[in-house]
Design a protein around this motif. Structure first.
Motif, PDB file in Angstrom:
ATOM      1  N   UNK A 151       0.838  -1.202   0.000  1.00 10.89           N
ATOM      2  CA  UNK A 151       0.000   0.000   0.000  1.00 10.89           C
ATOM      3  C   UNK A 151       0.872   1.250   0.000  1.00 10.89           C
ATOM      4  N   UNK A 152       1.903   1.261   0.843  1.00 13.40           N
ATOM      5  CA  UNK A 152       2.768   2.430   0.944  1.00 13.40           C
ATOM      6  C   UNK A 152       3.503   2.705  -0.365  1.00 13.40           C
ATOM      7  N   UNK A 153       4.053   1.657  -0.981  1.00 12.26           N
ATOM      8  CA  UNK A 153       4.815   1.829  -2.224  1.00 12.26           C
ATOM      9  C   UNK A 153       3.886   2.219  -3.373  1.00 12.26           C
ATOM     10  N   UNK A 154       2.791   1.478  -3.542  1.00 14.71           N
ATOM     11  CA  UNK A 154       1.853   1.788  -4.615  1.00 14.71           C
ATOM     12  C   UNK A 154       1.187   3.136  -4.419  1.00 14.71           C
ATOM     13  N   UNK A 155       0.823   3.440  -3.165  1.00 18.06           N
ATOM     14  CA  UNK A 155       0.185   4.718  -2.873  1.00 18.06           C
ATOM     15  C   UNK A 155       1.121   5.884  -3.101  1.00 18.06           C
ATOM     16  N   UNK A 156       2.409   5.696  -2.773  1.00 21.03           N
ATOM     17  CA  UNK A 156       3.379   6.768  -3.006  1.00 21.03           C
ATOM     18  C   UNK A 156       3.522   7.065  -4.493  1.00 21.03           C
ATOM     19  N   UNK A 157       3.567   6.028  -5.318  1.00 18.67           N
ATOM     20  CA  UNK A 157       3.667   6.230  -6.767  1.00 18.67           C
ATOM     21  C   UNK A 157       2.470   7.024  -7.291  1.00 18.67           C
ATOM     22  N   UNK A 158       1.286   6.701  -6.797  1.00 17.47           N
ATOM     23  CA  UNK A 158       0.083   7.419  -7.211  1.00 17.47           C
ATOM     24  C   UNK A 158       0.090   8.846  -6.671  1.00 17.47           C
ATOM     25  N   UNK A 159       0.534   9.012  -5.434  1.00 18.29           N
ATOM     26  CA  UNK A 159       0.614  10.333  -4.800  1.00 18.29           C
ATOM     27  C   UNK A 159       1.593  11.226  -5.555  1.00 18.29           C
ATOM     28  N   UNK A 160       2.747  10.666  -5.902  1.00 18.36           N
ATOM     29  CA  UNK A 160       3.746  11.437  -6.643  1.00 18.36           C
ATOM     30  C   UNK A 160       3.239  11.833  -8.024  1.00 18.36           C
ATOM     31  N   UNK A 161       2.505  10.926  -8.678  1.00 24.90           N
ATOM     32  CA  UNK A 161       1.943  11.227  -9.993  1.00 24.90           C
ATOM     33  C   UNK A 161       0.914  12.353  -9.885  1.00 24.90           C
ATOM     34  N   UNK A 162       0.109  12.343  -8.835  1.00 22.47           N
ATOM     35  CA  UNK A 162      -0.872  13.409  -8.630  1.00 22.47           C
ATOM     36  C   UNK A 162      -0.181  14.748  -8.397  1.00 22.47           C
ATOM     37  N   UNK A 163       0.885  14.732  -7.616  1.00 19.10           N
ATOM     38  CA  UNK A 163       1.624  15.962  -7.356  1.00 19.10           C
ATOM     39  C   UNK A 163       2.210  16.529  -8.646  1.00 19.10           C
ATOM     40  N   UNK A 164       2.758  15.629  -9.479  1.00 24.03           N
ATOM     41  CA  UNK A 164       3.336  16.066 -10.757  1.00 24.03           C
ATOM     42  C   UNK A 164       2.257  16.630 -11.682  1.00 24.03           C
ATOM     43  N   UNK A 165       1.077  16.001 -11.691  1.00 21.33           N
ATOM     44  CA  UNK A 165      -0.017  16.469 -12.545  1.00 21.33           C
ATOM     45  C   UNK A 165      -0.489  17.860 -12.144  1.00 21.33           C
ATOM     46  N   UNK A 166      -0.295  18.201 -10.861  1.00 24.15           N
ATOM     47  CA  UNK A 166      -0.692  19.525 -10.374  1.00 24.15           C
ATOM     48  C   UNK A 166       0.503  20.469 -10.251  1.00 24.15           C
ATOM     49  N   UNK A 167       1.605  20.084 -10.922  1.00 26.55           N
ATOM     50  CA  UNK A 167       2.804  20.930 -11.012  1.00 26.55           C
ATOM     51  C   UNK A 167       3.394  21.255  -9.631  1.00 26.55           C
ATOM     52  N   UNK A 168       3.325  20.254  -8.751  1.00 28.34           N
ATOM     53  CA  UNK A 168       3.941  20.375  -7.438  1.00 28.34           C
ATOM     54  C   UNK A 168       5.285  19.659  -7.435  1.00 28.34           C
ATOM     55  N   UNK A 169       6.131  19.989  -6.447  1.00 31.15           N
ATOM     56  CA  UNK A 169       7.428  19.327  -6.355  1.00 31.15           C
ATOM     57  C   UNK A 169       7.230  17.845  -6.092  1.00 31.15           C
ATOM     58  N   UNK A 170       8.192  17.025  -6.553  1.00 29.72           N
ATOM     59  CA  UNK A 170       8.093  15.588  -6.299  1.00 29.72           C
ATOM     60  C   UNK A 170       8.274  15.333  -4.814  1.00 29.72           C
ATOM     61  N   UNK A 171       7.317  14.652  -4.184  1.00 29.88           N
ATOM     62  CA  UNK A 171       7.415  14.421  -2.742  1.00 29.88           C
ATOM     63  C   UNK A 171       8.419  13.324  -2.404  1.00 29.88           C
ATOM     64  N   UNK A 172       8.856  13.330  -1.160  1.00 30.58           N
ATOM     65  CA  UNK A 172       9.649  12.234  -0.617  1.00 30.58           C
ATOM     66  C   UNK A 172       8.704  11.137  -0.129  1.00 30.58           C
ATOM     67  N   UNK A 173       9.243   9.933  -0.027  1.00 29.23           N
ATOM     68  CA  UNK A 173       8.428   8.812   0.436  1.00 29.23           C
ATOM     69  C   UNK A 173       7.849   9.090   1.818  1.00 29.23           C
ATOM     70  N   UNK A 174       8.660   9.726   2.675  1.00 29.29           N
ATOM     71  CA  UNK A 174       8.196  10.033   4.033  1.00 29.29           C
ATOM     72  C   UNK A 174       7.081  11.077   4.015  1.00 29.29           C
ATOM     73  N   UNK A 175       7.044  11.927   2.996  1.00 33.61           N
ATOM     74  CA  UNK A 175       5.954  12.900   2.880  1.00 33.61           C
ATOM     75  C   UNK A 175       4.619  12.184   2.747  1.00 33.61           C
ATOM     76  N   UNK A 176       4.624  11.118   1.954  1.00 34.97           N
ATOM     77  CA  UNK A 176       3.383  10.350   1.770  1.00 34.97           C
ATOM     78  C   UNK A 176       3.004   9.593   3.039  1.00 34.97           C
ATOM     79  N   UNK A 177       4.003   8.964   3.690  1.00 34.15           N
ATOM     80  CA  UNK A 177       3.711   8.173   4.894  1.00 34.15           C
ATOM     81  C   UNK A 177       3.176   9.030   6.028  1.00 34.15           C
ATOM     82  N   UNK A 178       3.553  10.307   6.070  1.00 32.18           N
ATOM     83  CA  UNK A 178       3.083  11.192   7.135  1.00 32.18           C
ATOM     84  C   UNK A 178       1.923  12.073   6.685  1.00 32.18           C
TER      85      UNK A 178
END
Length: 227
Positions: A151-178
């Motif tokens: 869940x953490x790995x797959x969710x992070x990939x999706x979270x990072x893709x969403x951030x990129x689609x909204x022109x946000x900086x690429x998050x760190x893995x810990x950003x998603x976990x917290x």
């Protein structure tokens, strides 16, 4: 040939519950992947992004976040339920130990070390038996942590893709976990699993399902606990 068919039919009949449940699991898994693929591409079009092939879909976090997020909650539910039923009771529930009664599951397996029909770990004894006598709970705990990581790995990939689609900086893995998103995804499933298992434990005190081993006999009093 007839004998082979009879053996095959008997083998299937003796394992029918597991076989049917796993067949349903695979059917619904295919349904989830197919509809998830369609939903993902619909989102891509909505945001002006190119659609992906099925192989491309598997390379995203979308299917894995959804898959492991649900598995995680199921295995957490079963791990906690198996462990809690070793110490806690619910009077009148088939899912509970009987209060003040020494149950068959309390028997020391070391007393059966000489039984040729006992599982190998019982006959082997030592550290192998110490692990085996807690193996069901340990298996569910392990499956929970594997699913949690998925869940953490797959969710992070999706979270990072969403951030990129909204022109946000690429998050760190810990950003998603917290993030609130990760824990919202977890808690929305965890709460439903514990509601379901609590409902099963409590409703089984008062309600019946004839012919099901998950129910007390229809004529049994509400106060009758366990098997």
């Amino acid at each position: 040939m007839r004998r082979v068919r009879e053996i095959a039919v008997e083998w299937i009949r003796e394992r029918g519950l597991t076989l049917l449940l796993m067949t349903m699991f695979l059917l619904f898994l295919v349904g989830q992947l197919a509809t998830g693929f369609a939903e993902h591409n619909a989102e891509q079009k909505l945001h002006g992004q190119p659609t992906v092939s099925m192989n491309g879909y598997f390379a995203t976090g979308h299917p894995w976040e959804a898959l492991f997020e649900n598995w995680e909650s199921e295995f957490l539910q079963m791990a906690v339920f198996v462990l809690l039923t070793t110490v806690l009771i619910q009077k009148g529930s088939l899912e509970s130990r009987r209060p003040g009664v020494k149950e068959l599951v309390d028997t020391d397996p070391r007393d059966f070390a000489g039984d040729p029909d006992a599982p190998w770990p019982v006959r082997r004894g030592g550290w192998v038996l110490r692990i085996y006598e807690h193996s069901l709970g340990l298996a569910f705990i392990m499956l929970f942590f594997i699913s949690w990581i998925g869940h953490a790995v797959g969710g992070f990939a999706e979270y990072a893709a969403d951030q990129a689609a909204h022109h946000q900086r690429r998050p760190e893995f810990t950003d998603y976990l917290t993030s609130a998103r990760f824990w919202f995804e977890s808690f929305q499933n965890w709460q439903s699993e514990f509601l379901a298992i609590a409902s099963m434990v409590w409703l089984a005190v008062y309600l019946r399902q004839r012919w099901s081993p998950e129910s007390k006999p229809v004529h049994a009093p509400h106060t009758e606990t366990g098997h």
